[in-house]
Motif scaffolding. Structure first.
Motif, PDB file in Angstrom:
ATOM      1  N   ILE A 134      -6.925 -12.882  -3.305  1.00 34.74           N
ATOM      2  CA  ILE A 134      -8.203 -13.020  -3.995  1.00 34.74           C
ATOM      3  C   ILE A 134      -9.330 -12.941  -2.977  1.00 34.74           C
ATOM      4  CG2 ILE A 134      -9.636 -14.529  -5.429  1.00 34.74           C
ATOM      5  CD1 ILE A 134      -7.025 -15.746  -6.472  1.00 34.74           C
ATOM      6  N   ASN A 135     -10.229 -11.985  -3.165  1.00 34.62           N
ATOM      7  CA  ASN A 135     -11.408 -11.755  -2.328  1.00 34.62           C
ATOM      8  C   ASN A 135     -11.087 -11.300  -0.898  1.00 34.62           C
ATOM      9  OD1 ASN A 135     -13.136 -12.424  -4.430  1.00 34.62           O
ATOM     10  ND2 ASN A 135     -13.218 -14.582  -3.843  1.00 34.62           N
ATOM     11  N   ILE A 136      -9.848 -10.944  -0.593  1.00 33.00           N
ATOM     12  CA  ILE A 136      -9.516 -10.430   0.747  1.00 33.00           C
ATOM     13  C   ILE A 136      -9.071  -8.981   0.597  1.00 33.00           C
ATOM     14  CG2 ILE A 136      -8.024 -10.636   2.755  1.00 33.00           C
ATOM     15  CD1 ILE A 136      -7.886 -13.606   2.278  1.00 33.00           C
ATOM     16  N   LEU A 137      -9.800  -8.095   1.287  1.00 31.84           N
ATOM     17  CA  LEU A 137      -9.497  -6.666   1.241  1.00 31.84           C
ATOM     18  C   LEU A 137      -8.731  -6.236   2.488  1.00 31.84           C
ATOM     19  CD1 LEU A 137     -12.893  -5.189  -0.009  1.00 31.84           C
ATOM     20  CD2 LEU A 137     -10.794  -5.466  -1.317  1.00 31.84           C
ATOM     21  N   CYS A 138      -7.913  -5.236   2.304  1.00 35.37           N
ATOM     22  CA  CYS A 138      -7.174  -4.605   3.410  1.00 35.37           C
ATOM     23  C   CYS A 138      -7.608  -3.154   3.447  1.00 35.37           C
ATOM     24  CB  CYS A 138      -5.674  -4.719   3.139  1.00 35.37           C
ATOM     25  SG  CYS A 138      -4.663  -3.690   4.191  1.00 35.37           S
ATOM     26  N   SER A 139      -7.763  -2.583   4.619  1.00 38.73           N
ATOM     27  CA  SER A 139      -8.147  -1.183   4.701  1.00 38.73           C
ATOM     28  C   SER A 139      -7.024  -0.377   5.345  1.00 38.73           C
ATOM     29  CB  SER A 139      -9.442  -1.019   5.494  1.00 38.73           C
ATOM     30  OG  SER A 139      -9.283  -1.524   6.791  1.00 38.73           O
ATOM     31  N   SER A 140      -6.829   0.832   4.846  1.00 43.42           N
ATOM     32  CA  SER A 140      -5.816   1.752   5.383  1.00 43.42           C
ATOM     33  C   SER A 140      -6.520   3.014   5.813  1.00 43.42           C
ATOM     34  CB  SER A 140      -4.773   2.085   4.317  1.00 43.42           C
ATOM     35  OG  SER A 140      -4.062   0.925   3.942  1.00 43.42           O
TER      36      SER A 140
END
Length: 194
Positions: free
Chosen positions: A176-182
């Motif tokens: 929740i509310n934590i994004l991961c980038s690829s």
């Protein structure tokens, strides 16, 4: 029947061999055996005309060995008591020589280097140039939910080098509310490695 020959590199040793071979074709009778090979190895060169039996035997053994082992012997030296006399004669001659031609560690000579370069040129001209490329997917996970992912993307994309090509960037939620980038990027393997 044990027979011992000594000093076959001297005239006295060849004379003993000549006497023994009188009326015989080979050392152990009428057949070629390991005894002939052993004595042949001790005789350093073809016996002279003053030793006809030994010369005939030497030629016979030499022809049998030549058919069994085709090719030319190269790069082999024989040491020991049989080679002691020639070594003593060669020592004074070598004392004045320069050691530049002595290669203890197998270094390449100029001719070897040129031949290797020519082989490489011939090999590279026939071979197609393959440019290997690798596609890499880099996942970047933030430390906490307060990390600005847009600034992180700018920092990652600021890495520039020849052979590195940045591709797409995607964001996904891992909590929740934590994004991961690829990040997808391609590397030219001839220029840069992972």
């Amino acid at each position: 029947m044990a027979v011992t020959f000594s000093d076959l590199h001297t005239e006295a040793g060849l004379k003993a061999l000549e006497t023994f071979l009188a009326g015989k074709s080979y050392i152990s009778g009428d057949k070629f055996t390991k005894d002939d090979v052993k004595v042949y190895a001790a005789v350093q060169s073809v016996p002279g005309a003053s030793f006809p039996n030994a010369g005939k035997w030497y030629s016979s053994v030499s022809s049998k060995l030549a058919s069994s082992f085709p090719g030319k012997a190269a790069g082999v030296g024989v040491g020991g008591a049989a080679a002691a006399a020639p070594a003593k004669e060669a020592a004074p001659a070598a004392a004045g020589d320069d050691d530049d031609d002595l290669d203890l560690f197998g270094d390449e000579t100029e001719e070897d280097k040129k031949a290797a370069e020519e082989r490489e040129k011939a090999k590279s001209s026939t071979k197609k140039k393959e440019s290997g490329k690798s596609s890499v997917l880099l996942d970047v996970k933030p430390w906490d939910d307060e990390t600005d992912m847009k600034k992180l993307e700018e920092a990652v994309r600021s890495i520039e080098m020849p052979g590195l090509f940045w591709g797409a960037c995607t964001f996904c939620t891992i909590e929740i509310n934590i994004l991961c980038s690829s990040y997808l990027y391609a590397l030219d393997e001839c220029v840069v490695c992972v």
